[in-house]
Design a protein around this motif. Structure first.
Motif, mmCIF file in Angstrom:
data_model
loop_
_atom_site.group_PDB
_atom_site.id
_atom_site.type_symbol
_atom_site.label_atom_id
_atom_site.label_comp_id
_atom_site.label_asym_id
_atom_site.label_seq_id
_atom_site.Cartn_x
_atom_site.Cartn_y
_atom_site.Cartn_z
ATOM 1 N N ASP A 1 0.825 -1.212 0.000
ATOM 2 C CA ASP A 1 0.000 0.000 0.000
ATOM 3 C C ASP A 1 0.863 1.267 0.000
ATOM 4 O OD1 ASP A 1 -2.037 -1.744 0.029
ATOM 5 O OD2 ASP A 1 -2.857 -1.193 1.982
ATOM 6 N N SER A 2 2.016 1.205 0.657
ATOM 7 C CA SER A 2 2.928 2.356 0.638
ATOM 8 C C SER A 2 3.416 2.615 -0.778
ATOM 9 C CB SER A 2 4.125 2.111 1.555
ATOM 10 O OG SER A 2 3.708 2.140 2.893
ATOM 11 N N ASP A 3 3.717 1.528 -1.491
ATOM 12 C CA ASP A 3 4.177 1.673 -2.868
ATOM 13 C C ASP A 3 3.093 2.335 -3.719
ATOM 14 O OD1 ASP A 3 6.418 0.708 -4.808
ATOM 15 O OD2 ASP A 3 4.533 0.284 -5.831
ATOM 16 N N ARG A 4 1.863 1.942 -3.451
ATOM 17 C CA ARG A 4 0.720 2.503 -4.183
ATOM 18 C C ARG A 4 0.598 3.998 -3.896
ATOM 19 N NH1 ARG A 4 -2.667 3.137 -7.404
ATOM 20 N NH2 ARG A 4 -4.786 2.358 -7.512
ATOM 21 N N ILE A 5 0.737 4.369 -2.621
ATOM 22 C CA ILE A 5 0.568 5.782 -2.247
ATOM 23 C C ILE A 5 1.737 6.609 -2.790
ATOM 24 C CG2 ILE A 5 1.656 6.122 0.051
ATOM 25 C CD1 ILE A 5 -1.991 6.921 -0.566
ATOM 26 N N ILE A 6 2.905 6.006 -2.915
ATOM 27 C CA ILE A 6 4.034 6.721 -3.525
ATOM 28 C C ILE A 6 3.691 7.030 -4.986
ATOM 29 C CG2 ILE A 6 6.459 6.509 -4.263
ATOM 30 C CD1 ILE A 6 6.903 4.841 -1.645
ATOM 31 N N GLY A 7 3.057 6.062 -5.660
ATOM 32 C CA GLY A 7 2.605 6.278 -7.038
ATOM 33 C C GLY A 7 1.608 7.421 -7.116
ATOM 34 N N VAL A 8 0.693 7.470 -6.149
ATOM 35 C CA VAL A 8 -0.315 8.541 -6.121
ATOM 36 C C VAL A 8 0.359 9.893 -5.874
ATOM 37 C CG1 VAL A 8 -2.345 9.426 -4.889
ATOM 38 C CG2 VAL A 8 -2.182 6.998 -5.397
ATOM 39 N N LEU A 9 1.326 9.923 -4.966
ATOM 40 C CA LEU A 9 2.070 11.167 -4.698
ATOM 41 C C LEU A 9 2.784 11.649 -5.965
ATOM 42 C CD1 LEU A 9 3.598 10.208 -1.240
ATOM 43 C CD2 LEU A 9 2.194 12.234 -1.621
ATOM 44 N N ASN A 10 3.285 10.690 -6.740
ATOM 45 C CA ASN A 10 4.019 11.043 -7.952
ATOM 46 C C ASN A 10 3.129 11.501 -9.096
ATOM 47 O OD1 ASN A 10 6.538 10.528 -6.901
ATOM 48 N ND2 ASN A 10 6.558 8.390 -7.563
ATOM 49 N N SER A 11 1.842 11.152 -9.037
ATOM 50 C CA SER A 11 1.001 11.493 -10.185
ATOM 51 C C SER A 11 -0.162 12.414 -9.852
ATOM 52 C CB SER A 11 0.470 10.211 -10.834
ATOM 53 O OG SER A 11 -0.316 9.494 -9.913
ATOM 54 N N SER B 1 -0.435 14.688 -6.940
ATOM 55 C CA SER B 1 -0.230 15.807 -6.015
ATOM 56 C C SER B 1 -0.040 17.079 -6.828
ATOM 57 C CB SER B 1 1.004 15.555 -5.156
ATOM 58 O OG SER B 1 2.149 15.488 -5.972
ATOM 59 N N ARG B 2 -0.202 18.205 -6.173
ATOM 60 C CA ARG B 2 -0.052 19.465 -6.896
ATOM 61 C C ARG B 2 1.374 19.645 -7.412
ATOM 62 N NH1 ARG B 2 -1.040 25.368 -4.396
ATOM 63 N NH2 ARG B 2 0.624 24.578 -3.073
ATOM 64 N N ARG B 3 2.338 19.276 -6.566
ATOM 65 C CA ARG B 3 3.732 19.425 -6.998
ATOM 66 C C ARG B 3 4.029 18.560 -8.228
ATOM 67 N NH1 ARG B 3 6.889 22.501 -3.580
ATOM 68 N NH2 ARG B 3 8.828 21.757 -4.494
ATOM 69 N N SER B 4 3.450 17.350 -8.270
ATOM 70 C CA SER B 4 3.677 16.499 -9.448
ATOM 71 C C SER B 4 3.017 17.122 -10.680
ATOM 72 C CB SER B 4 3.152 15.090 -9.201
ATOM 73 O OG SER B 4 1.745 15.068 -9.233
ATOM 74 N N GLU B 5 1.861 17.725 -10.487
ATOM 75 C CA GLU B 5 1.177 18.374 -11.618
ATOM 76 C C GLU B 5 1.975 19.560 -12.150
ATOM 77 O OE1 GLU B 5 -3.398 17.266 -10.268
ATOM 78 O OE2 GLU B 5 -2.789 19.370 -10.358
ATOM 79 N N LEU B 6 2.683 20.224 -11.245
ATOM 80 C CA LEU B 6 3.499 21.377 -11.638
ATOM 81 C C LEU B 6 4.885 20.955 -12.125
ATOM 82 C CD1 LEU B 6 2.652 23.762 -8.639
ATOM 83 C CD2 LEU B 6 1.850 24.000 -10.982
ATOM 84 N N GLY B 7 5.133 19.653 -12.092
ATOM 85 C CA GLY B 7 6.439 19.149 -12.516
ATOM 86 C C GLY B 7 7.527 19.395 -11.477
ATOM 87 N N LEU B 8 7.108 19.616 -10.218
ATOM 88 C CA LEU B 8 8.081 19.848 -9.148
ATOM 89 C C LEU B 8 8.303 18.562 -8.356
ATOM 90 C CD1 LEU B 8 6.588 23.201 -7.805
ATOM 91 C CD2 LEU B 8 8.723 22.965 -9.070
ATOM 92 N N GLU B 9 9.420 18.509 -7.677
ATOM 93 C CA GLU B 9 9.718 17.339 -6.868
ATOM 94 C C GLU B 9 8.951 17.395 -5.552
ATOM 95 O OE1 GLU B 9 13.314 15.193 -4.447
ATOM 96 O OE2 GLU B 9 13.208 17.344 -4.719
#
Lengths: 276, 88
Positions: A154-164, A166-174
């Motif tokens: 589940d942590s791996d899944r949530i890392i995927g969600v954070l990467n795709s 989150s606002r920072r991911s949408e802005l192309g930020l780390e």
């Protein structure tokens, strides 16, 4: 405090019961030693942060009340009685998670940014609205994981969600991610009965922030509504304090001295238990 | 008896190792699914744009699915075309 200095930290995991709220409370209380901190409960309908922080009888207004304009932020924020730099924004117990709109959450977080250095978002389990809202605006994420198959998945899944998502991911930020392993048993890992720290870290491939040992101190603290880091000395308390120091980039000084002090305190605790 | 037990325990794999191997397999699939679910809606929309240049179709008349069996992936496209008189 200017807006740019405030940091939004989400404590998340995907799986329930791994220690998100315990960790959010412990982190928040320790961060408050370094700057004004608020811990926000995003678990609408199933609030528990208030109970873990020991302020459940002081909840009058909540997060949803503020979003919907029924209360001011200052009316809903609960100031901790042990540390004047520590605040709690409780979740609503009666509404459902749809009450968390993106605009509403953003407005509240922007308001909090004006007066707090650290905004800790305690995420609910799952990957539905509450969890997505808790992580969307985050600058950094703490992923709480037990050394156990379902939690790691589940942590791996949530890392995927954070990467795709989150606002920072949408802005192309780390979005900086930190692994916090909880309920770890060194003995069981050495016996090959539990995933080791190295195993979990290798599988999830994010930097390790800290390891919290399986400890009776955690239940003891929650029983009394005291964040682990504000409670009596324990192995878990030291581990959380180290994790926060590492989060803040504070180098571990005089670790040798800390070591023997901790050992002495541990010894005294064992002595206390056996005589009690 | 105890010797037998000792020999057996040497053979038996530690449960943590089994956990690690199972996780590695399940996560390699999960990560692929995550990536796929990222591009499938986009692919669907782009296909829709291209096809609507030539044929008058609705958004719900195009169905994109990815199926994986073993080491082989099948991309399945289902596009329902309208009856001939509706085509411009």
């Amino acid at each position: 405090m200017t807006e740019s200095e405030a940091k939004i930290i989400v404590v998340t995991s995907g799986k329930g019961g791994v220690g998100k709220t315990t960790s959010a409370a412990a982190f928040g209380a320790e961060l408050a030693q370094h700057g004004k901190t608020v811990v926000v409960d995003f678990d609408i309908g199933l609030r528990n942060l208030d109970l873990i922080m020991g302020c459940e009888r002081r909840v009058i207004f909540d997060f949803v009340n503020v979003i919907q304009g029924d209360a001011n932020l200052s009316q809903a924020l609960i100031k901790d009685k042990r540390n004047e730099n520590l605040y709690v924004l409780p979740a609503s117990q009666t509404r459902d998670k749809d009450a968390l709109t993106k605009e509403g959450v953003e407005n509240v977080l922007n308001e909090l940014r004006k007066s707090f250095s650290y905004i800790v978002c305690d995420s609910p389990a799952g990957i539905e609205r509450g969890a997505l809202m808790a992580l969307y605006f985050a600058d950094e994420a703490i992923i709480v994981t037990n050394p156990e198959v379902s939690s790691v998945r589940d942590s791996d899944r949530i890392i995927g969600v954070l990467n795709s998502r989150s606002r920072r991911s949408e802005l192309g930020l780390e979005l900086k991610k930190h692994l916090l392993i909880t309920r770890y048993s060194k003995i069981r890992a050495e016996r090959g009965e539990m995933l080791s720290i190295g195993d979990v870290q290798e599988i999830l491939a994010i930097p390790l922030l800290g390891v919290i040992p399986e400890s009776p101190a955690v239940l003891n603290a929650s029983n009394r509504g005291v964040p682990v880091t504000l409670d009596n000395p324990s192995d878990a308390k030291v581990a959380y304090q180290r994790a926060v120091a590492s989060f803040l980039g504070i180098p571990e000084t005089d670790s040798g001295e800390k070591g023997w002090k901790t050992r002495l305190l541990d010894g005294l605790r064992i002595f206390n238990r056996s005589t009690a | 008896m105890s010797l037998l037990k000792f020999l057996r325990s040497g053979n038996r794999q530690k449960s943590a190792n089994i956990a690690r191997e199972r996780l590695q397999i399940v996560l390699s699939h999960q990560r692929m699914d995550d990536k796929t679910s990222d591009f499938l809606p986009k692919l669907r929309n782009e296909l829709l744009t291209v096809i609507s240049k030539y044929v008058n179709i609705d958004k719900d008349q195009i169905n994109v699915q990815l199926q994986r069996t073993g080491d082989c992936s099948i991309l399945e496209l289902n596009i329902t075309l309208p009856t001939t008189e509706e085509i411009f």
